[in-house]
Design an enzyme around this catalytic site. Structure first.
Site, mmCIF file in Angstrom:
data_model
loop_
_atom_site.group_PDB
_atom_site.id
_atom_site.type_symbol
_atom_site.label_atom_id
_atom_site.label_comp_id
_atom_site.label_asym_id
_atom_site.label_seq_id
_atom_site.Cartn_x
_atom_site.Cartn_y
_atom_site.Cartn_z
ATOM 1 N N SER A 66 29.743 38.331 42.503
ATOM 2 C CA SER A 66 29.716 37.692 43.823
ATOM 3 C C SER A 66 28.647 36.582 43.840
ATOM 4 O O SER A 66 28.701 35.687 43.010
ATOM 5 C CB SER A 66 29.486 38.758 44.899
ATOM 6 O OG SER A 66 29.791 38.253 46.174
ATOM 7 N N ASP A 94 41.054 38.960 45.867
ATOM 8 C CA ASP A 94 39.670 39.102 46.320
ATOM 9 C C ASP A 94 39.511 38.544 47.731
ATOM 10 O O ASP A 94 39.795 37.365 47.972
ATOM 11 C CB ASP A 94 38.729 38.362 45.364
ATOM 12 C CG ASP A 94 37.277 38.791 45.512
ATOM 13 O OD1 ASP A 94 36.809 38.896 46.666
ATOM 14 O OD2 ASP A 94 36.615 39.011 44.488
ATOM 15 N N HIS A 135 37.189 43.222 45.833
ATOM 16 C CA HIS A 135 36.135 42.262 45.503
ATOM 17 C C HIS A 135 35.617 42.551 44.103
ATOM 18 O O HIS A 135 34.946 43.547 43.866
ATOM 19 C CB HIS A 135 35.014 42.393 46.534
ATOM 20 C CG HIS A 135 33.955 41.346 46.417
ATOM 21 N ND1 HIS A 135 34.235 40.017 46.174
ATOM 22 C CD2 HIS A 135 32.603 41.420 46.529
ATOM 23 C CE1 HIS A 135 33.107 39.331 46.155
ATOM 24 N NE2 HIS A 135 32.111 40.157 46.356
#
Length: 530
Positions: free
Chosen positions: A243, A469, A499
Site C-alpha cells: 500500500s 483492489d 487489498h
C-alpha cells in the site's frame, strides 16, 4: 461485537491513503496551495554522522505494544520457537541538520531460520501511512514464514508513527466525537460543524506535535530506511512494501538506486495521479469491491440481504445508510452507529473477501437496530481498541500525507468536485470527496505535487497489481512500473479481490514473490496470476 485481534491486524495492514476523510490526506496534489509557512526539509541526502551510521542495536525480547501502536499483548514466539526481538535506532530529526536533534525509531525483527544461507534483512512497511510495523509484522509473522528461511524479517514504526516520535493530535474523547459526526455534510450547519472539527483537529496536532510535523514526510522516512540498511549491516536494501509502503519504496529507489536490493511493491499507489484523481480512483475502487460483494450476495440463496440483483442489494444498502443519517441505531456500549461510522465499517470489510461474511451480517444486524458489528469494523479501521483508546495511525496518516503533498483544497473546490465523486460511487463518493479537505489549514506546507520514483540503474523491482483492489486500484501498478523506469519496474497482475496480492490466496503470486526474494528469479514482465 468485540473487535478481534485478527480483525484489528487486518485493518493495520490494510490502511491506505485517502481512505478516511476525517483523518487522512492524499499523498498527491493539485489545485490550490493554501498551506502554512513551514516547509519540511527537502535537503539532498547528506553524510549521516558517523556515530549514527556505526551505532549498535540492542535487541531485546519485545514488550507489549503501547497505546500509540494499538495496544495488546507481547508477541508470541513463532512456530519453532524463534522470539520476536525489538530495539531502537537513532536518526536525525532533520537530515538538513544531521548533527542536531535525534529521535528514536522503534524496530522489530525475527531471525532467519537458515543462518548458513541467510541473505540479510528483509524490511517491511505495511502502509497507511501510519501503520505500526512493530505491531503489524508479528501479527502477520506466519504469513511471511517462507521468506524467513533466508532473511531476518524486520519492520519499524516510521517517524511520526507509534513509538517513533509518534504524532499526537486529539484525545480519545475528541476522536470518538470526530468519527461519529456527519462526514458528508448536506447543509450549512453540518458543513460548519465539519470544517470546525477539521480546524480543531489540526490545532491539536500543532499543539501536541508541532516541532516534529515538518520532518515526518516520506523523503525523510526513506532516508531512515537507508540508515537502517547500513546499521543492519546490509550493502543493499531488501524490501517488501505494501500500500503506502509502495510509495515509500519508490521514493527510496529514486534517492538511492544503487542501494536497491531485491524489492517487492504490493497494492501499489499510483505515483502519477494528483489528489483529485487519486481520491476518485479510490471511490471507483471501493465501488468495484461493493459491486462484487453485492453480486455475490444476490446470486446466493442464503444471503441475508434483500434483493435478487446486485443493484437491488446496493439500493437497499443506500437506503439503510440514509436512514442512519437521521436515526442512528445502538452500537457498542453507549455508542451509536451513525451513517459515517457505518460507511467506514463497510469500507473496512471490503478490504478482504474474507470479511465479506462479516459485512453481510453487520448490515443485516444494523437493519435490525443492532449496529455493533458495523461499528466494530469501523473501529478496526479508525484504530480504536475495545478499551476505548485510539492508536496514533490517523494522526500519523494526516501528518505524513500533509508533509508530503502541496495540495490544499478549499470548501468551494471540494463542493465543485462532489458530482464527479457521486458518479464514481453512490455509496462512497461524498464520503471520499469531502476528504479532500483533510490537509486544508495544515501548519506545514507540502514538498511535492507527486513523488518522483524514477530509479535508473536500480535492480529490478517487482510491482504487483490486484485487479479487484478497492484501496489502491489496479492501474497504479502499471503507472509505478513505468515511472520506476525501463528494466527496473517489473509488473505482475493478480486477478483477485482485496487489498494486496501476496496474502490473497494465490499460489502463483507467492511463488513469484518467493522466487524473486529468495532465489533472485525475476518473473517475466506482464506475468498474470489468477
Amino acid at each position: 461485537m468485540r473487535t478481534t485481534p485478527a480483525l484489528r491486524a487486518t485493518a493495520l495492514a490494510a490502511t491506505a491513503t485517502v481512505l478516511l476523510p476525517l483523518a487522512a490526506c492524499s499523498d498527491d496534489s493539485g489545485g490550490a496551495d493554501q498551506g502554512g509557512p513551514s516547509v519540511a526539509s527537502t535537503a539532498s541526502p547528506t553524510t549521516t554522522p558517523k556515530d549514527l551510521s556505526s551505532q549498535k542495536l540492542d535487541w531485546k525480547r519485545c514488550s507489549a505494544p503501547d497505546n500509540a501502536q494499538g495496544g495488546g499483548t507481547a508477541p508470541s514466539p513463532l512456530p519453532g520457537g524463534t522470539a520476536w526481538e525489538c530495539s531502537f535506532m537513532d536518526v536525525p530529526l532533520d537530515y538538513g541538520a544531521p548533527d542536531g536533534r535525534t529521535i528514536e525509531l522503534a524496530l522489530v525483527r525475527a531471525r532467519a531460520k537458515d543462518q548458513d544461507r541467510r541473505l540479510g534483512s528483509l524490511v517491511f512497511n505495511f502502509g497507511g501511512p501510519g501503520a505500526s510495523g512493530v505491531a503489524t509484522l508479528p501479527a502477520f509473522g506466519t504469513a511471511y514464514d517462507a521468506l524467513r528461511t533466508r532473511y531476518d524479517v524486520v519492520s519499524f514504526d516510521p517517524r511520526g508513527v507509534g513509538r517513533s516520535a509518534g504524532v499526537r493530535c486529539s484525545d480519545d474523547k475528541a476522536l470518538d466525537a470526530r468519527y461519529e459526526m456527519d462526514g458528508t455534510p448536506d447543509n450549512a450547519k453540518e458543513q460548519k460543524a465539519f470544517v470546525d472539527d477539521q480546524k480543531s483537529f489540526v490545532a491539536d496536532c500543532e499543539k501536541n506535535s508541532g516541532k516534529e510535523l515538518p520532518y515526518v514526510g516520506t523523503t525523510n522516512a526513506a532516508r531512515d530506511m537507508d540508515l537502517l540498511r547500513s546499521v543492519l549491516g546490509d550493502d543493499k536494501l531488501n524490501y517488501f512494501g505494501i500500500s503506502y509502503g509502495t510509495e515509500l519504496g519508490g521514493v527510496y529507489a529514486h534517492l538511492f538506486p544503487e542501494k536497491v536490493g531485491r524489492a517487492v511493491l504490493d497494492a501499489v499507489v499510483d505515483p502519477t495521479e494528483d489528489a483529485e484523481q487519486s481520491a476518485l480512483g479510490q471511490a471507483e475502487g471501493f465501488q468495484l469491491a461493493l459491486d462484487n460483494f453485492t453480486a455475490d450476495c444476490a446470486k446466493r440463496d442464503d444471503c441475508k440481504l434483500p434483493g435478487t440483483t446486485a443493484q437491488e442489494v446496493q439500493d437497499w444498502i443506500a437506503d439503510l445508510l440514509e436512514k442512519l443519517e437521521t436515526k442512528p441505531v445502538p452500537g457498542l456500549g453507549e455508542r451509536e452507529l451513525t451513517q459515517t461510522q457505518a460507511t467506514t465499517g463497510i469500507a473496512s470489510a471490503l478490504y478482504s473477501k474474507e470479511t465479506w461474511p462479516l459485512l453481510e451480517q453487520g448490515l443485516d444486524e444494523a437493519d435490525g437496530k443492532n449496529g455493533g458489528l458495523l461499528l466494530a469494523l469501523a473501529d478496526s479501521l479508525n484504530g480504536r481498541t475495545e478499551g476505548g483508546h485510539y492508536d496514533n495511525s490517523s494522526a500519523a496518516n494526516t501528518a505524513i500525507s500533509c508533509a508530503d503533498s502541496k495540495q490544499r483544497f478549499t470548501v468551494e473546490q471540494t463542493k465543485a468536485a462532489l458530482p464527479a465523486f457521486r458518479k464514481a460511487s453512490p455509496v462512497f463518493g461524498d464520503y471520499l470527496g469531502w476528504g479532500l479537505l483533510s490537509c486544508t489549514g495544515w501548519p506545514v506546507a507540502g514538498t511535492w505535487d507527486t513523488p518522483d520514483v524514477s530509479a535508473p540503474g536500480a535492480a529490478p523491482i517487482l510491482v504487483i497489481g490486484n485487479t479487484g483492489d478497492p484501496a489502491t486500484p489496479y492501474a497504479g501498478a502499471k503507472a509505478m512500473a513505468a515511472e520506476l523506469g525501463e528494466g527496473v519496474g517489473v509488473e505482475l497482475t493478480y486477478k483477485g479481490e482485496g487489498h494486496g496480492a501476496y496474502n490473497g490466496g494465490s499460489t502463483c503470486v507467492q511463488k513469484a514473490v518467493d522466487g524473486y526474494l529468495l532465489d533472485g528469479k525475476v518473473p517475466a514482465p506482464g506475468t498474470v496470476c489468477d
